[in-house]
Design a protein around this motif. Structure first.
Motif, mmCIF file in Angstrom:
data_model
loop_
_atom_site.group_PDB
_atom_site.id
_atom_site.type_symbol
_atom_site.label_atom_id
_atom_site.label_comp_id
_atom_site.label_asym_id
_atom_site.label_seq_id
_atom_site.Cartn_x
_atom_site.Cartn_y
_atom_site.Cartn_z
ATOM 1 N N VAL A 1 19.890 4.012 17.426
ATOM 2 C CA VAL A 1 19.731 5.300 17.007
ATOM 3 C C VAL A 1 20.469 6.033 18.350
ATOM 4 C CG1 VAL A 1 18.624 7.245 16.269
ATOM 5 C CG2 VAL A 1 18.235 4.902 15.348
ATOM 6 N N PHE A 2 21.433 6.938 18.419
ATOM 7 C CA PHE A 2 21.806 7.357 19.770
ATOM 8 C C PHE A 2 21.902 6.507 20.646
ATOM 9 C CE2 PHE A 2 20.370 10.926 17.089
ATOM 10 C CZ PHE A 2 21.477 11.602 16.737
ATOM 11 N N GLY A 3 22.307 5.294 20.530
ATOM 12 C CA GLY A 3 22.571 4.384 21.660
ATOM 13 C C GLY A 3 21.559 3.639 22.123
ATOM 14 N N LYS A 4 19.982 4.022 21.505
ATOM 15 C CA LYS A 4 18.952 3.367 21.805
ATOM 16 C C LYS A 4 18.228 2.295 20.750
ATOM 17 C CE LYS A 4 17.300 7.982 23.354
ATOM 18 N NZ LYS A 4 16.306 8.695 23.575
ATOM 19 N N SER A 5 17.496 1.591 21.129
ATOM 20 C CA SER A 5 16.804 0.784 20.116
ATOM 21 C C SER A 5 16.067 1.807 19.282
ATOM 22 C CB SER A 5 15.880 -0.355 20.671
ATOM 23 O OG SER A 5 14.764 0.472 21.302
ATOM 24 N N SER A 6 15.960 1.413 17.837
ATOM 25 C CA SER A 6 15.373 2.131 16.783
ATOM 26 C C SER A 6 13.959 2.550 17.472
ATOM 27 C CB SER A 6 15.293 1.532 15.669
ATOM 28 O OG SER A 6 14.629 0.477 15.612
ATOM 29 N N ARG A 7 13.131 1.482 18.070
ATOM 30 C CA ARG A 7 11.783 2.008 18.522
ATOM 31 C C ARG A 7 11.733 2.850 19.562
ATOM 32 N NH1 ARG A 7 6.709 0.267 19.605
ATOM 33 N NH2 ARG A 7 6.409 0.424 22.112
ATOM 34 N N GLN A 8 12.680 2.707 20.547
ATOM 35 C CA GLN A 8 12.837 3.674 21.526
ATOM 36 C C GLN A 8 13.174 5.245 21.158
ATOM 37 O OE1 GLN A 8 11.805 3.054 24.861
ATOM 38 N NE2 GLN A 8 11.909 5.120 25.193
ATOM 39 N N ALA A 9 14.048 5.211 19.853
ATOM 40 C CA ALA A 9 14.426 6.493 19.293
ATOM 41 C C ALA A 9 13.260 7.194 18.689
ATOM 42 C CB ALA A 9 15.706 6.156 18.385
ATOM 43 N N MET B 1 23.626 18.803 28.022
ATOM 44 C CA MET B 1 23.365 18.148 26.916
ATOM 45 C C MET B 1 24.778 17.965 26.081
ATOM 46 S SD MET B 1 20.299 19.774 24.690
ATOM 47 C CE MET B 1 20.631 18.751 23.232
ATOM 48 N N SER B 2 25.919 18.390 26.901
ATOM 49 C CA SER B 2 27.100 17.990 26.329
ATOM 50 C C SER B 2 27.763 16.797 26.642
ATOM 51 C CB SER B 2 28.184 19.068 26.681
ATOM 52 O OG SER B 2 28.266 19.181 28.103
ATOM 53 N N ASP B 3 26.927 16.056 27.695
ATOM 54 C CA ASP B 3 27.305 14.887 28.300
ATOM 55 C C ASP B 3 27.122 13.601 27.018
ATOM 56 O OD1 ASP B 3 27.401 13.565 31.399
ATOM 57 O OD2 ASP B 3 27.072 12.197 29.627
ATOM 58 N N ALA B 4 27.965 12.921 26.963
ATOM 59 C CA ALA B 4 27.922 11.780 25.773
ATOM 60 C C ALA B 4 26.979 10.443 26.140
ATOM 61 C CB ALA B 4 29.376 11.359 25.361
ATOM 62 N N THR B 5 26.975 10.404 27.523
ATOM 63 C CA THR B 5 26.212 9.235 28.038
ATOM 64 C C THR B 5 24.677 9.321 27.648
ATOM 65 O OG1 THR B 5 25.918 9.880 30.036
ATOM 66 C CG2 THR B 5 27.684 8.588 29.721
ATOM 67 N N THR B 6 24.141 8.915 26.810
ATOM 68 C CA THR B 6 22.739 9.179 26.452
ATOM 69 C C THR B 6 21.723 8.051 26.581
ATOM 70 O OG1 THR B 6 23.483 9.096 24.123
ATOM 71 C CG2 THR B 6 23.209 11.365 24.915
ATOM 72 N N GLY B 7 22.267 7.108 27.091
ATOM 73 C CA GLY B 7 21.517 5.872 27.035
ATOM 74 C C GLY B 7 20.120 5.854 27.326
ATOM 75 N N SER B 8 19.401 6.687 28.387
ATOM 76 C CA SER B 8 18.104 6.812 28.516
ATOM 77 C C SER B 8 17.982 8.371 28.626
ATOM 78 C CB SER B 8 18.129 6.028 29.913
ATOM 79 O OG SER B 8 18.794 6.972 30.906
ATOM 80 N N ARG B 9 18.184 9.129 27.504
ATOM 81 C CA ARG B 9 17.916 10.394 27.555
ATOM 82 C C ARG B 9 16.175 10.645 27.219
ATOM 83 N NH1 ARG B 9 19.139 15.066 25.070
ATOM 84 N NH2 ARG B 9 18.513 14.067 23.088
ATOM 85 N N ALA B 10 15.568 11.477 27.976
ATOM 86 C CA ALA B 10 14.331 11.741 27.575
ATOM 87 C C ALA B 10 14.132 12.920 26.635
ATOM 88 C CB ALA B 10 13.814 12.537 29.137
ATOM 89 N N PRO B 11 12.984 12.975 26.021
ATOM 90 C CA PRO B 11 12.777 13.891 24.903
ATOM 91 C C PRO B 11 13.294 15.125 25.505
ATOM 92 C CG PRO B 11 10.964 12.782 25.542
ATOM 93 C CD PRO B 11 11.815 11.879 26.284
ATOM 94 N N ARG B 12 13.772 15.927 24.675
ATOM 95 C CA ARG B 12 14.298 17.411 24.899
ATOM 96 C C ARG B 12 12.791 18.107 25.187
ATOM 97 N NH1 ARG B 12 16.856 17.910 20.315
ATOM 98 N NH2 ARG B 12 16.447 15.644 20.123
ATOM 99 N N PRO B 13 12.942 18.878 26.271
ATOM 100 C CA PRO B 13 11.734 19.869 26.386
ATOM 101 C C PRO B 13 12.081 21.043 25.344
ATOM 102 C CG PRO B 13 13.367 20.130 28.340
ATOM 103 C CD PRO B 13 13.753 18.939 27.239
ATOM 104 N N ALA B 14 10.898 21.716 25.162
ATOM 105 C CA ALA B 14 10.617 22.482 24.294
ATOM 106 C C ALA B 14 11.857 23.727 24.472
ATOM 107 C CB ALA B 14 9.422 23.289 23.877
ATOM 108 N N GLU B 15 11.884 24.018 25.726
ATOM 109 C CA GLU B 15 12.728 25.020 26.127
ATOM 110 C C GLU B 15 14.211 25.129 25.650
ATOM 111 O OE1 GLU B 15 9.565 24.284 27.846
ATOM 112 O OE2 GLU B 15 11.083 23.660 29.301
#
Lengths: 332, 299
Positions: B94-102, B1-15
């Motif tokens: 938003v965080f590098g994604k389109s607002s829709r994707q965010a 999660m410290s990586d700054a490349t977040t172009g296509s990050r999946a939603p964080r799992p609950a854990e």
């Protein structure tokens, strides 16, 4: 706001909600236990409601008997027009006669069942048919409401027809439904006469349900809809988590109205299709015997009243189960 | 999660969301980027230019307030970031994604002026709603909800219904709900607007604490100058018809490292009043305003 000095942040106390839900004076910190109303107060209110209901019935009985006692036997006439009924035992039997007649056998035949049992069984039969009609009405009504809520154009197209459908007189199409039904035969499935009656009952029942459900499904606030949108919740999730729960306060009275309509529809359809076994049939049959046995004709009327009460009461029970869905967001 | 490349990050799992409360903000990445955004509403009487050429960057972990008179488009801008509306022109990320994707990825939590709680759900069930919708297992849900309610000071009220709470408590439930998915961005549209003054200041102090605890970036719409000054790292002053950014006023109230140090005392400090004056001047179009008018209703 800018120049007011050191203030103490106030601990907000929860405002107490509607008295019907919770009693005032309950400790703020009752460890998450939802405030419960005092049993005694609610009990008294219920008792009062029953008391007034009973008083109403007694009043009707009193008016009936007083009129019968005081008015002339030939009724009240203005000119040649009778404005109030005759008070003979034939036209207005005593109330105690109506009830004592219930305990006696239906006919003079030695194997005859008591009248109350015959009426009770007939009422049960009709209740079953009405319930089937109500269920069909619920499914069709909610289905139509869903379609209309989803597509505005469907609402424009369907709603006028739904309203129009209720202007068709029931008596007119009951025999038609019966004759259509008698031609339906799919494999081993054969259309029964009671199904025609249930279908007609559903025809009356679906209308208030469709209208109520539509209003209910459209009732969520914009803020709630946008919240669901912000959660990326699709149509079905929004439907289950938001629209249906929000529709409950609208749906419950609609379901009750639908139940009452289903009973009326079933009774009227029994009469007009001539279905045996239900209360509609004995209503006509006993009315025909009223000249010889005037008190007997009242038994199915009482049966029909009881039927309506049971139907509406069952739905009210549903409301008790779903009471948390009738809360409003407003505090106090 | 410290990586700054977040172009296509999946939603964080609950854990991983469980321990994310201690997550440090990542200054390298911007939470919100608004570039040349216009918004035109079609009305019966013609077109209304709600927003005109908006450029704005909100850094990760930064607290930015949008302030301005009614009709300046501050709420509209927030709705665009939330993807509840589409811009007429320009781009939003938003965080590098389109607002829709965010939005689809649940990158933000949102709170409105009304709490918007579902009246048939208990406090706990209301907070659990977003988790429930996104299939978080029920045990994780329960512990997360307990943690959130503790954070907003409503641990004892989990089983209450919204109609049994005061307005301030309802709003705190709404904030807990907005934080349920551990978003890195919190969007708030006048969340304290309907509260009384005392409750409002208490909520502001709590929000400062919560935002410091979660390290989330906040876009906060308000029309109260002291509120904006007290809460924000930067205050974006907007002007109406068409909605434009008039000026961006940086706050110097001990920037985000010391955000947690922002306490009630701050409200009486000299710098606080200077900042209030600065924002007021910006709102009044740059002309100096008489400093004697502090006592006026500025909400």
């Amino acid at each position: 706001m800018t120049d007011t000095g050191g203030r103490v942040a106030s601990r907000e106390a929860p405002r107490v909600s509607r008295p019907a839900e919770t009693e005032p004076g309950v400790s703020v910190r009752s460890q998450g236990l939802a405030a419960r109303p005092a049993k005694g107060r609610r009990g008294r209110r219920t008792a009062a409601a029953w008391g007034w209901g009973l008083a109403g019935i007694l009043l009707v009985a009193l008016v009936w008997e007083t009129y019968k006692l005081l008015a002339p036997a030939d009724g009240v006439l203005i000119g040649d027009t009778r404005v109030l009924p005759r008070t003979t035992d034939l036209a207005m039997p005593h109330i105690w006669d109506m009830f004592s007649r219930l305990a006696e056998p239906v006919t003079r035949s030695p194997s005859a069942q008591p009248l109350w049992m015959v009426v009770g069984l007939a009422a049960l039969t009709t209740l079953g048919i009405a319930a089937a009609g109500w269920l069909v009405g619920v499914v069709v009504g909610i289905g139509l409401a869903l379609v209309m809520q989803r597509w505005r154009i469907a609402e424009w197209g369907l709603l006028p027809w739904i309203v129009l459908s209720q202007t068709v007189p029931l008596i007119a199409f009951a025999p038609i439904v019966k004759s259509w039904g008698s031609r339906v035969e799919i494999g081993s499935f054969e259309w029964q006469d009671w199904m025609s009656v249930a279908l007609i009952a559903s025809y009356l029942a679906f209308f208030p349900i469709a209208i109520g459900a539509l209003r209910g499904l459209e009732s969520p606030d914009r803020i709630h809809e946008e919240l669901m949108q912000s959660y990326a919740a699709g149509y079905w999730k929004t439907l289950v988590k938001l629209r249906f729960p929000a529709a409950v306060p609208y749906l419950l009275p609609a379901l009750r109205l639908g139940a009452a309509n289903a009973v009326i529809g079933a009774v009227v359809a029994e009469v007009s299709t001539g279905l045996q076994g239900g209360i509609g049939r004995i209503l006509i049959q006993f009315a025909g015997q009223a000249s010889g046995d005037p008190a007997k004709a009242w038994a199915p009327i009482f049966g029909a009243i009881l039927l309506g009460l049971v139907a509406a009461g069952s739905v009210a029970l549903l409301g008790v189960i779903l009471k948390n869905y009738r809360r409003s967001e407003e505090s106090a | 999660m410290s990586d700054a490349t977040t172009g296509s990050r999946a939603p964080r799992p609950a854990e991983t969301a469980q321990d994310a409360g201690s997550r440090a903000p990542r200054p390298a990445e911007s939470a919100v980027e608004v570039r040349g955004v216009d918004k035109v509403f079609e009305t019966r009487t013609g077109q209304v230019q709600a927003l005109d050429g908006i450029d704005l960057t909100v850094a990760a972990g930064e607290f930015v307030s949008l302030i301005g008179p009614s009709g300046c488009g501050k709420s509209t801008l927030m709705r665009l970031i939330a993807d509840l509306d589409d811009p007429t022109a320009g781009t939003l990320t938003v965080f590098g994604k389109s607002s829709r994707q965010a939005r689809l990825d649940q990158e933000y939590g949102i709170a409105f002026q009304q709490a918007g709680l579902l009246p048939w759900r208990t406090v706990a069930a209301n907070v659990a709603l977003p988790l429930e919708l996104h299939g978080v297992a029920s045990a994780d849900r329960r512990s997360r909800v307990a943690q959130l309610l503790e954070m907003v000071g409503l641990g004892d009220f989990a089983d209450r219904y919204p109609d049994q709470l005061s307005g301030g408590m309802q709003q705190r439930v709404a904030i807990a709900r907005a934080l349920a998915e551990q978003p890195r961005l919190l969007l708030m549209d006048e969340p304290f607007g309907a509260l009384d003054e005392m409750t409002r200041e208490k909520m502001q102090t709590e929000l400062v604490r919560i935002s410091a605890e979660t390290g989330a970036a906040v876009v906060f719409v308000t029309h109260s100058i002291p509120e904006a000054v007290f809460l924000s790292d930067r205050v974006v002053v907007m002007s109406p018809r068409p909605g434009r950014i008039q000026q961006i006023v940086p706050m110097r109230l001990g920037a985000d490292a010391a955000r947690a140090a922002r306490t009630e005392e701050l409200r009486e400090e000299r710098t606080f009043f200077d900042m209030v004056t600065a924002v007021r001047e910006a709102l009044h179009g740059g002309s100096p305003v008489a400093s004697g008018a502090r006592g006026v209703e500025t909400r």
